[in-house]
Design a protein around this motif. Structure first.
Motif, short mmCIF file in Angstrom:
data_model
loop_
_atom_site.label_atom_id
_atom_site.label_comp_id
_atom_site.label_asym_id
_atom_site.label_seq_id
_atom_site.Cartn_x
_atom_site.Cartn_y
_atom_site.Cartn_z
N ALA A 267 -79.95 37.66 7.45
CA ALA A 267 -78.82 37.97 7.06
C ALA A 267 -77.87 37.94 5.46
CB ALA A 267 -77.71 36.11 7.76
N ARG A 268 -78.69 36.84 5.23
CA ARG A 268 -78.31 36.76 2.75
C ARG A 268 -77.90 38.51 2.18
NH1 ARG A 268 -77.89 31.86 0.05
NH2 ARG A 268 -78.93 30.67 1.14
N LEU A 269 -79.32 38.81 2.81
CA LEU A 269 -79.48 40.01 2.29
C LEU A 269 -78.41 40.68 2.52
CD1 LEU A 269 -81.68 41.76 0.56
CD2 LEU A 269 -82.74 43.23 2.45
N ILE A 270 -78.21 41.19 3.72
CA ILE A 270 -76.59 42.02 4.28
C ILE A 270 -75.21 41.41 3.77
CG2 ILE A 270 -76.10 42.87 6.42
CD1 ILE A 270 -78.35 43.88 5.62
N ALA A 271 -75.62 40.39 3.52
CA ALA A 271 -74.42 39.65 2.85
C ALA A 271 -74.08 39.69 1.33
CB ALA A 271 -74.05 38.03 3.37
N VAL A 272 -74.77 40.71 1.21
CA VAL A 272 -75.12 40.97 -0.73
C VAL A 272 -74.56 42.31 -0.69
CG1 VAL A 272 -76.17 41.51 -2.80
CG2 VAL A 272 -76.45 39.04 -1.40
N TYR A 273 -75.58 42.88 0.51
CA TYR A 273 -75.33 44.13 0.36
C TYR A 273 -74.12 44.97 0.67
CZ TYR A 273 -77.11 49.07 2.55
OH TYR A 273 -77.13 50.91 3.00
N ILE A 274 -73.59 44.13 1.75
CA ILE A 274 -72.23 45.27 2.32
C ILE A 274 -71.75 45.07 0.85
CG2 ILE A 274 -70.18 44.79 4.01
CD1 ILE A 274 -72.17 44.75 5.83
N PRO A 275 -71.16 43.80 0.72
CA PRO A 275 -69.55 43.59 -0.66
C PRO A 275 -70.31 44.93 -1.62
CG PRO A 275 -70.57 41.30 0.22
CD PRO A 275 -71.08 42.29 0.82
N MET A 276 -71.59 44.88 -1.74
CA MET A 276 -71.57 45.39 -3.52
C MET A 276 -71.20 47.14 -3.20
SD MET A 276 -75.90 45.37 -4.11
CE MET A 276 -76.46 46.23 -4.89
N LEU A 277 -71.04 47.80 -1.70
CA LEU A 277 -70.90 49.09 -1.37
C LEU A 277 -69.32 49.19 -1.39
CD1 LEU A 277 -73.41 49.59 1.88
CD2 LEU A 277 -73.39 50.41 -0.65
N ILE A 278 -68.71 47.97 -1.01
CA ILE A 278 -67.33 47.63 -1.04
C ILE A 278 -67.19 47.70 -2.60
CG2 ILE A 278 -65.13 46.09 -0.72
CD1 ILE A 278 -66.38 45.17 2.17
N LEU A 279 -67.44 47.59 -3.60
CA LEU A 279 -67.60 46.91 -4.81
C LEU A 279 -67.69 48.60 -5.06
CD1 LEU A 279 -68.88 44.29 -6.86
CD2 LEU A 279 -68.07 46.54 -7.64
N LEU A 280 -68.02 49.28 -5.47
CA LEU A 280 -68.84 50.66 -5.38
C LEU A 280 -67.21 51.47 -5.03
CD1 LEU A 280 -72.17 51.30 -5.27
CD2 LEU A 280 -71.41 51.59 -7.65
N GLN A 281 -66.67 51.26 -4.18
CA GLN A 281 -65.70 51.98 -3.14
C GLN A 281 -64.12 50.96 -4.18
OE1 GLN A 281 -64.14 52.43 0.69
NE2 GLN A 281 -63.65 54.05 0.26
N ALA A 282 -64.25 50.56 -4.34
CA ALA A 282 -63.29 49.93 -4.31
C ALA A 282 -62.92 50.23 -6.25
CB ALA A 282 -62.43 48.21 -5.04
N ALA A 283 -64.34 50.18 -6.91
CA ALA A 283 -64.16 50.35 -7.94
C ALA A 283 -63.99 51.76 -8.28
CB ALA A 283 -65.56 50.00 -8.74
N SER A 284 -64.01 52.88 -7.46
CA SER A 284 -64.08 53.84 -7.69
C SER A 284 -62.38 54.86 -7.38
CB SER A 284 -64.98 55.22 -6.96
OG SER A 284 -64.67 55.96 -7.07
N ASP A 285 -61.91 53.41 -6.67
CA ASP A 285 -60.39 53.47 -6.34
C ASP A 285 -59.42 52.72 -7.51
OD1 ASP A 285 -61.27 54.58 -4.07
OD2 ASP A 285 -61.13 53.71 -2.37
N GLY A 286 -59.96 52.04 -7.86
CA GLY A 286 -59.66 51.48 -8.61
C GLY A 286 -58.61 50.50 -8.27
N ASP A 287 -58.89 49.47 -7.84
CA ASP A 287 -58.65 49.14 -6.52
C ASP A 287 -59.05 46.79 -6.83
OD1 ASP A 287 -57.81 46.81 -4.38
OD2 ASP A 287 -57.42 47.84 -3.55
N THR A 288 -58.32 46.45 -7.58
CA THR A 288 -59.09 45.42 -8.36
C THR A 288 -59.34 44.01 -7.94
OG1 THR A 288 -57.06 45.03 -9.17
CG2 THR A 288 -58.09 46.00 -11.16
N ASN A 289 -58.02 44.03 -6.72
CA ASN A 289 -58.20 43.22 -5.60
C ASN A 289 -59.35 43.25 -5.42
OD1 ASN A 289 -55.47 42.03 -6.94
ND2 ASN A 289 -54.34 42.94 -5.53
N ILE A 290 -59.72 44.21 -4.65
CA ILE A 290 -61.00 44.22 -3.50
C ILE A 290 -61.78 44.08 -4.88
CG2 ILE A 290 -62.08 45.89 -1.90
CD1 ILE A 290 -59.71 45.07 -1.44
N VAL A 291 -62.43 44.93 -5.15
CA VAL A 291 -63.30 44.63 -6.63
C VAL A 291 -63.81 42.66 -6.63
CG1 VAL A 291 -64.26 45.31 -8.85
CG2 VAL A 291 -63.39 46.98 -8.39
N ASP A 292 -62.69 42.11 -7.24
CA ASP A 292 -62.74 40.81 -7.35
C ASP A 292 -63.40 40.16 -5.99
OD1 ASP A 292 -61.81 41.10 -9.99
OD2 ASP A 292 -59.56 40.51 -9.74
N GLU A 293 -63.05 40.44 -4.80
CA GLU A 293 -62.93 39.59 -4.02
C GLU A 293 -64.53 40.24 -3.79
OE1 GLU A 293 -63.11 37.16 -0.64
OE2 GLU A 293 -61.22 37.50 -2.36
#
Length: 304
Positions: A267-293
């Motif tokens: 569960a902890r591993l998935i809790a790191v994995y999913i936000p890593m993917l969200i961070l990558l997409q948000a950074a690509s989209d330029g969404d700094t709020n989602i990146v920070d979260e």
């Protein structure tokens, strides 16, 4: 040209096309304004009149799951202690947009972005109750409505770790040296290679962009059920680490029930994995709020 990112759309639906599809197939909604609510990996979302949300698949894999949502979500509404999306409008594709689409009741609330630890802790017991109920949903009913067996092979921690190290390399330009090192150290020190398989009914994509909170910061609903499947409970239990601060986790598990150490590690591993993917997409989209979260989710997941 092949898609360069796993979240890139196979189909796009503009506001103009969405309006044509919705108004043409559901004329009773034609007096209601339409506006974009954004997109995730699988769906582009439009709000209609402040009353309904329409999800348009961006990828074939998401389109295939719409019938499952239509069959299972009404049954879940009777079981769960938190509101979930209820499908009301079943739309068909057209020459301009090839996929079926669904319209749901609008669920008020905001994404849990920038909440304090105190605000997050308000939801610990309710989230524990929610997942306890969800994970008792009858598997035979889920299968009857097309719920697939988890295809992501989450039990294989060694393979997941290898994939995350590759993603971490892609993240290097978006995170600080300290953030990079913290994630890398965690992954390198992870020595469990595989967990025992378990099967429960899952939301399948539980993270802060699929959760809603009210004005007090307390959980008020769960959205985007397109990844429902049958698999390891750790997939959903990740929110005990990504969403909740360490001090609130005991309250969560006191309600959810006992969980073995292997499940907590996954569960902890998935809790790191999913936000890593969200961070990558948000950074690509330029969404700094989602990146920070997303970064805050990872930091929380790694905290004891």
């Amino acid at each position: 040209m092949a898609n360069s990112n796993v979240w890139d759309a196979e189909w796009e639906v503009s506001e103009e096309i969405a309006s044509q599809l919705i108004y043409g197939q559901f004329p009773q909604l034609s007096s209601k304004p339409i506006r974009s609510l954004g997109h995730g990996w699988d769906n582009t979302v439009y709000l209609v009149g402040g009353e309904y949300v329409f999800r348009f698949p961006r990828r074939k894999v998401a389109a295939l799951l719409l019938n499952m949502e239509g069959g299972i979500l009404p049954k879940l509404a009777e079981l769960l202690p938190l509101p979930c999306s209820k499908p009301l409008f079943y739309g068909e594709g057209s020459s301009e947009y090839p996929s079926p689409f669904l319209g749901y009741t609008y669920m008020p609330g905001t994404f849990p972005i920038g909440l304090t630890d105190t605000e997050r802790s308000l939801s610990a017991a309710k989230l524990g109750e929610f997942l306890k109920k969800l994970h008792t949903f009858p598997l035979e009913v889920a299968r009857e409505h097309g719920a697939p067996k988890d295809h992501r092979n989450l039990n294989d921690i060694a393979a997941r770790k290898e994939k995350m190290l590759r993603f971490l390399s892609d993240l290097k330009k978006y995170v600080s040296k300290e953030e990079y090192t913290e994630i890398e150290d965690y992954l390198q020190q992870l020595d469990l290679e595989r967990v025992q398989p378990k099967e429960v009914f899952l939301h399948g994509d539980l993270h802060f962009k699929n959760m809603l909170v009210d004005e007090t910061g307390k959980i008020s609903g769960i959205i985007d059920w397109g990844d429902m499947n049958i698999g390891h409970p750790a997939c959903d239990l990740n929110i005990a680490y990504s969403f909740l601060p360490p001090a609130a986790r005991s309250s969560f598990f006191a309600v959810y029930g006992d969980v073995d150490e292997e499940t907590k590690i996954l569960a902890r591993l998935i809790a790191v994995y999913i936000p890593m993917l969200i961070l990558l997409q948000a950074a690509s989209d330029g969404d700094t709020n989602i990146v920070d979260e997303a970064k805050a989710n990872i930091k929380r997941a790694l905290a004891d």
